[in-house]
Design a protein around this motif. Structure first.
Motif, PDB file in Angstrom:
ATOM      1  N   GLN A   1      37.558  39.864  35.428  1.00 55.01           N
ATOM      2  CA  GLN A   1      38.144  41.181  35.223  1.00 55.01           C
ATOM      3  C   GLN A   1      37.323  41.961  34.213  1.00 55.01           C
ATOM      4  O   GLN A   1      36.508  41.409  33.479  1.00 55.01           O
TER       5      GLN A   1
ATOM      6  N   LEU B   1      42.536  44.794  28.917  1.00 53.79           N
ATOM      7  CA  LEU B   1      42.336  44.409  30.321  1.00 53.79           C
ATOM      8  C   LEU B   1      42.980  45.489  31.178  1.00 53.79           C
ATOM      9  O   LEU B   1      44.166  45.424  31.513  1.00 53.79           O
TER      10      LEU B   1
ATOM     11  N   GLU C   1      44.950  44.644  34.366  1.00 51.62           N
ATOM     12  CA  GLU C   1      46.208  43.928  34.143  1.00 51.62           C
ATOM     13  C   GLU C   1      47.179  44.723  33.283  1.00 51.62           C
ATOM     14  O   GLU C   1      48.250  44.217  32.938  1.00 51.62           O
TER      15      GLU C   1
ATOM     16  N   SER D   1      44.287  36.477  31.497  1.00 53.76           N
ATOM     17  CA  SER D   1      43.415  36.689  32.647  1.00 53.76           C
ATOM     18  C   SER D   1      43.111  35.410  33.411  1.00 53.76           C
ATOM     19  O   SER D   1      42.802  35.460  34.609  1.00 53.76           O
TER      20      SER D   1
END
Length: 520
Positions: free
Chosen positions: A331, A350, A353, A380
């Motif tokens: 990611q 992130l 997310e 993650s």
């Protein structure tokens, strides 16, 4: 965007986040990981927030503001400095000015600061605002930081005067080398466009519209606050953290590079601002979508550390406009670390997310980075089992062992030899083109170095090899001892150079970039 008020200053917030990821990063897990990190790194005081775009998943504070006073706990309104994470505030202010058509990222710096000058005329003419904030100037790592560290307080004019005299190490725009002074100049660009101090611009354009009322962009004002931390450090091998010398608090003029302090409550707002693409809690957009994307676009390639490869499955890393961008367990991770003498922090996002983690602490360790990356890693790649806290603690311990070995305070003591020449042959004033004068004197039948810009960098010189001396600075927590080497021509000392004794010395003590000429 939903908000929650806290019942007490240090209460944990757990608001039942709406996405599956935040449910994995439970308040209990964050609290336990925080306490494990604090114990491992022996952190006096720490504050942490974990947020999504809509909710504060967790926010808490631990420990004390000052080890000398156990009755002064860190709370969620306590000011903590977060060093170079401040750089994103400077680039955000510039992005706002770009949105308003007052400049472009690729506008030459000299259009706003006519006296800006690098060592090469071509570089001077081509050097853009984007170059100021992406660490690709061609100058050495930490170039000119001794103008600032540990206790110097230069004027912006001093930094401008120095830049033209620092020789490049690589070609322009070819390689990454972290540079704080260029961010001071970026702050000056903002100041000249807006015709007011950089700190006022940050307050009016960011703190006020985001209701980040605790935040302070003037380091001296933050240090004088009633609810602020004391910064702490340890000398190599020292068990207990001690307050730093107050002179080491970053100077007000260099704040655009790393001088902002905020409470963790307001840093929750800052984190959510980025998760919401530059929109504040009241729905006001402060930067355009285009500028949000621009700030998070990589510009300068960075090397990837073996730890990131191993624990984060990281393959690339780029520095953007005040941010580092890298892949992390498949990611995008957008973030930045921050370190000052006596404080450390990490901010990681992130975006895919919808999760951000911000950690600040009042001691110089890897603890804040370890805690943030542990939680980001758990979010993650929950099945990877990466142990960021344990691994970084091991790295920190090994660095401490090396620092002790190099310090001259452990088993390997300095062995003084008879100087090659009479001490009077070395004494005199030496001048470096960008740093200025340094004095070599004879005191109590020994050589003594006075670094002029710094009161902390004054020490006796111990001869350890022909024409080589070592300076052991009185404040052992600096971990910045230096070799001082003299050069003679036909028996007459004409030059002096310096270099750090230990590889563990922070790069901001850039002694290796100094080349002094002895004055007649």
């Amino acid at each position: 965007m939903k908000r929650s008020l806290m019942a007490t200053a240090a209460a944990v917030i757990a608001l039942g986040a709406t996405n599956a990821l935040a449910q994995d990063i439970t308040p209990q897990h964050v609290d336990e990981t925080s306490r494990t990190t604090i114990d491992a790194f022996d952190i006096p005081g720490l504050a942490i927030t974990v947020v999504t775009g809509d909710e504060v998943v967790f926010m808490d504070a631990y420990g004390v503001r000052d080890v000398r006073d156990p009755d002064t706990p860190v709370d969620t309104d306590t000011l903590l400095p977060f060093a170079s994470i401040s750089k994103a505030f400077t680039t955000t202010a510039i992005a706002m000015l770009v949105d308003e058509g007052k400049l472009d990222w690729d506008t030459p710096v000299r259009e706003f600061i006519p006296e800006f000058e690098m060592s090469d005329p071509y570089i001077t003419a081509q050097f853009s605002v984007r170059d100021l904030v992406t660490h690709r100037s061609g100058l050495p790592l930490g170039a000119g930081d001794l103008l600032v560290f540990p206790d110097a307080e230069p004027e912006v004019s001093d930094i401008l005067a120095a830049l033209r005299n620092i020789p490049p190490e690589t070609s322009f725009r070819s390689e990454y080398a972290y540079d704080n002074l260029m961010y001071v100049i970026a702050g000056e660009v903002v100041s000249r466009i807006e015709e007011k101090p950089w700190a006022e611009v940050i307050d009016e354009r960011i703190f006020t519209p985001l209701s980040m009322h605790s935040c302070e962009a003037v380091p001296s004002a933050a240090a004088a606050s009633d609810n602020t931390v004391t910064q702490h450090s340890r000398a190599p091998g020292q068990a207990e953290a001690e307050p730093i010398d107050p002179r080491y608090i970053i100077g007000d003029n260099t704040s655009p590079a790393g001088g902002i302090s905020c409470s963790i409550r307001d840093l929750s707002t800052w984190a959510q601002f980025w998760l919401n693409d530059g929109v504040g809690p009241d729905g006001e957009r402060l930067i355009s979508e285009a500028q949000h994307e621009e700030l998070w676009t990589g510009v300068t390639p960075q090397s990837v550390s073996p730890l990131l490869e191993q624990l984060g499955d990281t393959h690339f890393s780029l520095y953007g406009l005040g941010w580092t961008l890298r892949d992390f367990n498949g990611q995008l991770l957008v973030g930045h670390s921050g370190g000052l003498l006596g404080a450390s922090s990490y901010f990681g996002i992130l975006p895919e997310e919808d999760l951000a983690v911000f950690v600040t602490s009042n001691v110089s360790t890897y603890g804040s980075t370890a805690l943030a990356l542990q939680l980001l890693g758990d979010a993650s790649a929950p099945d990877a089992g990466s142990d960021w806290v344990g691994t970084l603690h091991g790295v920190y311990q090994r660095m401490q062992e090396t620092a002790v070995s190099d310090s001259g305070d452990g088993e390997q003591q300095d062995v003084a030899i008879e100087p090659l020449r009479d001490l009077a042959a070395y004494a005199g004033t030496y001048v470096d083109p960008w740093y200025g004068p340094v004095s070599i004197e004879i005191r109590d039948d020994s050589l003594f170095i006075d670094m002029s810009r710094s009161e902390a960098l004054d020490a006796a010189l111990v001869p350890v090899a022909p024409d080589r001396f070592v300076a052991r600075w009185p404040d052992r927590s600096l971990n910045a001892d230096a070799y001082v080497d003299f050069v003679a021509e036909e028996g007459v000392v004409t030059e002096m150079t310096m270099e750090p004794v230990s590889e563990t010395t922070d790069f901001s003590f850039d002694f290796e970039d100094l080349h002094f000429t002895k004055q007649p």
